[in-house]
Design a protein around this motif. Structure first.
Motif, short mmCIF file in Angstrom:
data_model
loop_
_atom_site.label_atom_id
_atom_site.label_comp_id
_atom_site.label_asym_id
_atom_site.label_seq_id
_atom_site.Cartn_x
_atom_site.Cartn_y
_atom_site.Cartn_z
N VAL A 274 10.01 -2.38 -7.94
CA VAL A 274 8.54 -2.70 -7.83
C VAL A 274 8.02 -3.45 -8.76
O VAL A 274 7.15 -4.37 -8.93
CB VAL A 274 7.59 -1.44 -7.49
N PRO B 76 5.26 9.07 -3.25
CA PRO B 76 5.80 7.70 -3.54
C PRO B 76 4.95 6.76 -3.20
O PRO B 76 4.95 5.72 -4.16
CB PRO B 76 6.96 7.81 -2.32
N SER B 77 3.89 6.79 -2.14
CA SER B 77 3.17 5.77 -1.96
C SER B 77 2.09 5.50 -3.29
O SER B 77 1.39 4.52 -3.13
CB SER B 77 2.47 5.96 -0.59
N SER B 78 2.13 6.56 -3.96
CA SER B 78 1.05 6.19 -5.03
C SER B 78 1.47 5.36 -6.39
O SER B 78 0.82 5.04 -7.17
CB SER B 78 0.75 7.54 -6.03
N LEU B 79 2.69 4.99 -6.36
CA LEU B 79 3.51 4.37 -7.33
C LEU B 79 2.65 3.12 -7.91
O LEU B 79 2.59 3.02 -9.14
CB LEU B 79 5.05 3.88 -6.63
N ILE B 80 2.53 2.23 -7.08
CA ILE B 80 1.69 0.77 -7.67
C ILE B 80 0.51 1.37 -8.11
O ILE B 80 0.05 0.85 -9.43
CB ILE B 80 1.72 -0.14 -6.50
N GLN B 81 -0.35 2.01 -7.66
CA GLN B 81 -1.79 2.37 -8.32
C GLN B 81 -1.55 3.40 -9.52
O GLN B 81 -2.18 3.27 -10.42
CB GLN B 81 -2.50 3.27 -7.15
N ILE C 96 0.64 -1.14 0.00
CA ILE C 96 0.04 0.15 -0.02
C ILE C 96 1.08 1.28 -0.09
O ILE C 96 0.47 2.38 -0.67
CB ILE C 96 -0.83 -0.20 1.13
N GLU C 97 2.09 1.11 0.63
CA GLU C 97 3.09 2.36 0.49
C GLU C 97 3.78 2.40 -0.69
O GLU C 97 4.50 3.37 -0.99
CB GLU C 97 3.85 2.06 1.88
N GLY C 98 3.24 1.64 -1.80
CA GLY C 98 3.98 1.52 -2.84
C GLY C 98 5.27 0.87 -3.23
O GLY C 98 6.16 1.11 -4.22
N PHE D 92 2.39 3.59 7.32
CA PHE D 92 2.89 4.73 7.43
C PHE D 92 3.63 5.22 8.92
O PHE D 92 3.53 6.29 9.43
CB PHE D 92 2.06 6.05 7.05
#
Lengths: 553, 154
Positions: free
Chosen positions: B59, B20-25, A293-295, A313
């Motif tokens: 990733v 950075p946390s948006s990467l996968i989506q 979820i944190e990518g 987080f």
């Protein structure tokens, strides 16, 4: 409100759609139009009804008659005979063994012997209409929680109910919540783990597709209890229909004012984010899921700190499985006492299983905890296909093991299964008959683990690979006697030393088949024979020829 | 790099935020729109989300779902979950491999089909199962039936 003479419920679970459900619905609607009875018959698309193997399924009320394997060409007969003349089409009804049909849904053992709490709405309501969920007491528990109860009371009810996490490990849900509730943090998170990874299980998929609001309501109740206002749903990308229905459900809940700011006029606000997984089995492990979820790469973190203290987080985070969450509205609404009347003392409530493999009726079943495997396989699942015999049941997928015939009367709950060397797991239940080779089954799961190992820790990355090499050797007829001892030793070592739960349980399929089917391993190693006739030893023969040719030279 | 060059990436960043946390989506959205993730797209995404390119590659290669090359017109995914395995899914794999003359993980020379294994489509009641292009699921297959299904896409 409009009153209909007949309700025709068409299963729109993913499997019935795949089996051709869509074509039938169109044909049925055309027939209704032709006979001008559209106003009298309500056609409803529901979630999974459970008997997936016999789909597409149609249930007609008020009689409660179930039709199986319906096709577009059957629509005419159903409308003309049943809907117009009141004569059910016997040809399409669910049959007993001796060709005689069951009069009603409630007489069919597959349904009559189940107890539905989690699947209370699946197959009954239209999952794409929030009003149908509300009509079945939906969001009542949330209203009760936020308006009448303190967060602590909600935690107490869940604690008292004895609900345990349905994702596999069976940790008491209320206790987990209290850890996060006690944390003094501005931000806390709820995560719904819908990354159903066990190959051979689809309970969560059916709940999300058939009753998405029950999961959303469960998440909001959790949020209220621990003081969180943001929830993440992490769902497998392989489940497009579940993603679509969840999106729709979240939108409807927002429009209805049930999700968002100041819910029911209180200070409680909650928002929800839907995130898609990207095809990694290890992300079902909670800390790996958090990383995802944190990518980041979905590699597990070391515990402690546990997510309830420091998770997403770095904030306190509660991760609950889909089925766990779907139980919550019932517990809060009807109380702990109601819930505890089902199941066993230490494992209260029910469990949903995805019954599949070599069994007569494969599908989704919900039974009280502690129900015997015999009842699930033979009474509900209709036994093993004719001419074959039960050999074993696989529970817990790649983390579980095999239950052989001699333990078929064991109650299925969180205490009994580990004693047999397997685990409850998330609910995959695969039935095997004498045609399955246990060494090959162990190899199948180990290959899965090797493919899916994230590679972070050595025992899982290298250990499972070495075990697989040994198993491959055995199934090619090149096994050595000391291999059995080696497999056992390595298995125990990986169990002790792997970083995450998935690595620690990876050797289970091998250890459990070794425990109950050692003679089958020995037959491969010593007699160079596969009793089930699955493993091909042709490579061995070629090898021998080469060897003999060498000697002849 | 010019912003307008990758509108798909920008669109996804607007949805998920430039963090950075948006990467996968973001990668999910871009792949859905464009079909695969080219090197330039990855570089651009890395810059925009402020994630080192090495991490982005980390990733992309970690998750099965992401593709860095253009895929075939039709993607055949053969389910190899436990139920499909117990119900002789291997036979279906062999039949399709033979028919298309490719192995798992390969693409036909005309670029029409690619063959992959998927770990459970969650349609165990219909085992053995395959899915084509993600949305079309075919169940209760025999080796012959599987080949018939593929013929429909030719």
């Amino acid at each position: 409100m409009k009153i209909y003479r007949i309700h025709a419920l068409i299963c729109a679970g993913a499997q019935c759609i795949a089996a051709g459900g869509n074509g039938f619905e169109e044909a049925l609607k055309n027939e209704l139009k032709k006979h001008n009875i559209e106003e009298e018959v309500s056609v409803v698309e529901t979630g999974c009804m459970g008997a997936c193997q016999l789909g597409p399924l149609l249930v007609v009320y008020p009689e409660g008659i179930m039709y199986t394997n319906v096709e577009a060409k059957d629509a005419k007969e159903i409308v003309e005979e049943h809907f117009l003349k009141g004569r059910p089409v016997k040809r399409l009804m669910w049959k007993k063994e001796g060709e005689e049909e069951f009069p009603e849904l409630k007489d069919i053992p597959f349904f009559a012997k189940q107890t539905k709490i989690v699947l209370r709405n699946c197959g009954l309501i239209n999952p794409e209409d929030i009003n149908e969920y509300i009509a079945r007491d939906g969001y009542k528990a949330l209203a009760k929680a936020v308006a009448e109860m303190e967060p602590k009371d909600v935690i107490d009810v869940v604690k008292e109910s004895g609900l345990r996490g349905r994702g596999g490990a069976g940790f008491p849900t209320g206790l987990k919540w209290s850890f996060a509730a006690n944390q003094d943090s501005e931000e806390k998170y709820i995560i719904c783990n819908a990354d159903e990874g066990d190959p051979g299980a689809y309970m969560d998929r059916s709940i999300l597709e058939g009753d998405p609001h029950s999961v959303i309501e469960g998440m909001m109740i959790t949020g209220y209890a621990i003081g969180s206002s943001v929830g993440y749903i992490y769902v497998r990308a392989e489940y497009p229909l579940a993603v679509r229905r969840l999106k729709m459900a979240i939108k409807q809940a927002k429009q209805a004012g049930l999700l968002g700011k100041n819910i029911f006029g209180t200070n409680f606000s909650f928002d929800m984010v839907l995130m898609m997984g990207a095809g990694a089995f290890v992300c079902g492990e909670e800390t790996a899921l958090i990383n995802s979820i944190e990518g980041k790469r979905g590699e597990p973190r070391k515990k402690p700190p546990f997510p309830a203290i420091s998770g997403l987080f770095g904030k306190p985070t509660i991760i609950n499985n889909v089925e766990t969450l779907a139980n919550l509205p019932v517990i809060v609404d009807k109380g702990a006492k109601f819930f505890k009347q089902f199941g066993t003392e230490k494992s209260p409530g029910t469990k949903v299983f995805a019954l599949a493999g070599n069994v007569n009726i494969s599908g989704l079943v919900e039974v009280p905890m502690g129900t015997s495997l015999r009842k699930i396989v033979f009474d509900i699942g209709g036994g093993i296909p004719e001419g074959h015999t039960f050999k074993g049941a696989l529970t817990g997928g790649p983390s579980g093991g095999v239950i052989p015939m001699e333990f078929i009367d064991t109650p299925v709950d969180y205490e009994s299964l580990p004693d047999l060397g397997t685990i409850m797991g998330s609910g995959g239940l695969i039935i095997m008959d004498e045609r399955s080779c246990m060494v090959d089954v162990a190899k199948f799961f180990l290959k899965f683990t090797v493919d899916e190992s994230c590679g972070k820790c050595v025992p899982c990355r290298e250990g499972t690979r070495q075990m697989l090499k040994i198993l491959e050797r055995i199934t090619l007829g090149r096994g050595r006697e000391e291999d059995i001892d080696r497999l056992e030793k390595m298995g125990e070592l990986i169990k002790l030393t792997a970083l995450c739960g998935l690595g620690q349980t990876a050797p289970n399929p091998v250890l459990s088949t070794l425990k109950y089917f050692k003679e089958e391993y020995l037959a491969h190693i010593i007699d160079k024979k596969c009793p089930a006739g699955v493993c091909q030893f042709s490579a061995l023969k070629e090898g021998r020829k080469k060897h003999e040719a060498k000697i002849a030279h | 790099m010019e912003k307008t060059k990758y509108p798909q990436v920008e669109m996804e960043i607007r949805k998920w935020g430039s963090k950075p946390s948006s990467l996968i989506q973001v990668l999910h959205g871009v792949q859905e729109g464009v079909g695969y993730l080219s090197q330039n797209v990855l570089k651009y995404t890395a810059e925009r989300l402020n994630v080192p390119l090495s991490k982005v590659y980390g990733v992309v290669t970690f998750y099965n779902f992401f593709k860095t090359q253009k895929d075939a017109d039709h993607i055949i995914m053969i389910c190899m979950g436990t139920a499909c395995y117990v119900k002789n899914g291997e036979e279906v794999v062999k039949a399709i491999e033979n028919y298309l003359s490719i192995k798992l993980g390969e693409k036909t020379s005309d670029g029409k089909f690619s063959l992959q294994i998927v770990r459970c489509l969650g349609a165990c009641g219909l085992a053995p199962v395959i899915s084509i292009d993600g949305d079309d699921v075919y169940g209760k297959l025999t080796p012959e039936k599987a080949v018939e299904v593929i013929k429909r896409y030719q």
